[in-house]
Design a protein around this motif. Sequence first.
Motif, PDB file in Angstrom:
ATOM      1  N   ALA A 109      17.470   3.858  19.099  1.00 46.89           N
ATOM      2  CA  ALA A 109      16.644   5.061  19.176  1.00 46.89           C
ATOM      3  C   ALA A 109      15.305   4.729  19.821  1.00 46.89           C
ATOM      4  CB  ALA A 109      16.423   5.639  17.786  1.00 46.89           C
ATOM      5  N   ASP A 163      13.849   1.248  18.650  1.00 46.08           N
ATOM      6  CA  ASP A 163      14.031   0.818  17.263  1.00 46.08           C
ATOM      7  C   ASP A 163      15.489   0.430  17.091  1.00 46.08           C
ATOM      8  OD1 ASP A 163      14.050   0.342  14.586  1.00 46.08           O
ATOM      9  OD2 ASP A 163      13.170   2.256  13.987  1.00 46.08           O
ATOM     10  N   SER A 165      16.991  -0.633  14.552  1.00 45.70           N
ATOM     11  CA  SER A 165      17.558  -0.298  13.249  1.00 45.70           C
ATOM     12  C   SER A 165      18.083   1.139  13.186  1.00 45.70           C
ATOM     13  CB  SER A 165      16.510  -0.516  12.155  1.00 45.70           C
ATOM     14  OG  SER A 165      15.389   0.351  12.353  1.00 45.70           O
ATOM     15  N   LYS A 166      17.808   1.938  14.217  1.00 52.96           N
ATOM     16  CA  LYS A 166      18.260   3.326  14.250  1.00 52.96           C
ATOM     17  C   LYS A 166      19.050   3.572  15.524  1.00 52.96           C
ATOM     18  CE  LYS A 166      14.134   4.944  11.758  1.00 52.96           C
ATOM     19  NZ  LYS A 166      12.970   5.861  11.808  1.00 52.96           N
ATOM     20  N   THR A 167      19.912   4.554  15.497  1.00 52.29           N
ATOM     21  CA  THR A 167      20.699   4.924  16.667  1.00 52.29           C
ATOM     22  C   THR A 167      20.113   6.172  17.319  1.00 52.29           C
ATOM     23  OG1 THR A 167      22.219   6.195  15.265  1.00 52.29           O
ATOM     24  CG2 THR A 167      22.808   3.905  15.755  1.00 52.29           C
ATOM     25  N   LYS A 353      13.537  -4.398  14.003  1.00 50.85           N
ATOM     26  CA  LYS A 353      13.524  -3.182  14.800  1.00 50.85           C
ATOM     27  C   LYS A 353      13.405  -3.426  16.297  1.00 50.85           C
ATOM     28  CE  LYS A 353      11.495  -0.161  11.283  1.00 50.85           C
ATOM     29  NZ  LYS A 353      10.422   0.829  10.998  1.00 50.85           N
TER      30      LYS A 353
END
Length: 401
Positions: A109, A163, A165-167, A353
């Motif tokens: 993301a 980031d 850690s997020k998609t 991240k």
Amino acid sequence: MNMAMSVSNTGERRSQQNTRPACNTTSFQKKSRSKLVSIPGTRPSVQNGQLIVSTGVTSLDYVIEEDKYDSYSRMLLKYFLAEGVVCGHHVFLGSARDPPDEIMQDLPAPILDDIPSNAVNMGQVTACDSEDQGSMKIAWRYQNLPKVQTALASSSRFGHYYDASKTMARELREAVKCSTFFLPHELPAESHAEPSPISEAYRLLLRSIQELIRQEGFDGTAPQKSRNILRIGLHSLGSPLWADDICCEEKPTQASSLTSFLYGLRALLRSSLCTCMVTVPSHLIQNRAIMDRVTRLCDTAIALESFRGSERETNPLYKDYHGLLHVKQTPHLNCLVCEAPDTKDLAFKLKRKQFSIERLHLPPDLSDTVSRSSKADVAESARLLSSACGGLATSNKHLDF
């Protein structure tokens, strides 16, 4: 100042030419500078004027040789595709192992408000540095030395931050055009063997890219206002899943299949608004001469050496990094000499991240025993040496040679 002077002189020359008779006219014409194509997510290079794009990793805006377990090279490919989505580019993804749709769904993301956060972080770092300088007592003599910047950063910001850690949101991915090539779905039921130096899998892939370039006008046929960039990501070329045997035998029967494909791909990229990132499992290729030819066919070649499963994983010297990055080739487009990086000692690490590339700096040796010898120890050693030699040492110096 020089440019303004040249423009004014040109204007005076033109006014004088208008007052002269027609018989004295000359063939002098002002050379106009060609306008560069303005496309979102691109900028001209200051070295050669070549239109460049960001890789998605801000510290890599410099063919990727995959690491042993294809984890970090796969992450770089996702950053490359995510940067294309954020910039509104047309994305093409080719794969033979994982379905391209699954790879696209796992893109990191973007951090859209990264500029204010970076300013805040820089302020925090500056405040912490001032506190450290005030409380530093043991290493007081190193206070005035210049600090080494480990993170690779350019003078002007180019690209976006992500980031890991997020998609990426589905709406953001569907806002741009995306074309995919999944080899198991593209192979015909009955293959017709054609005499060609390229295998059938590479031939189908090259034909798919060529048709997309012609249909979407990436070859320059599209109007200038609607021109865009095509980002091509090809995952794990040369692996056995692409029906290539260079990873299985030292003397493969299709030794020139991959290199012939790269020749054709290079010709397409040279005459179109396209950029491509290719990952190759170099650790599986038996014949190193083939890998050397693959490297020479690419503009930029880097190799990722992961510490996973090796002795360096437990070495305290590399505890802050996850692997090394080797720059094997840099681009030399429209110039005689390529731009060499500042340093070749680079390492990468995957934070919670962010994927970052830094200059490799080994930590200081903080051992319990001090290896420095004091002046008193030197004097004591000289006294013992003079007493052992008797009357030979007649000078007042510690050591007399």
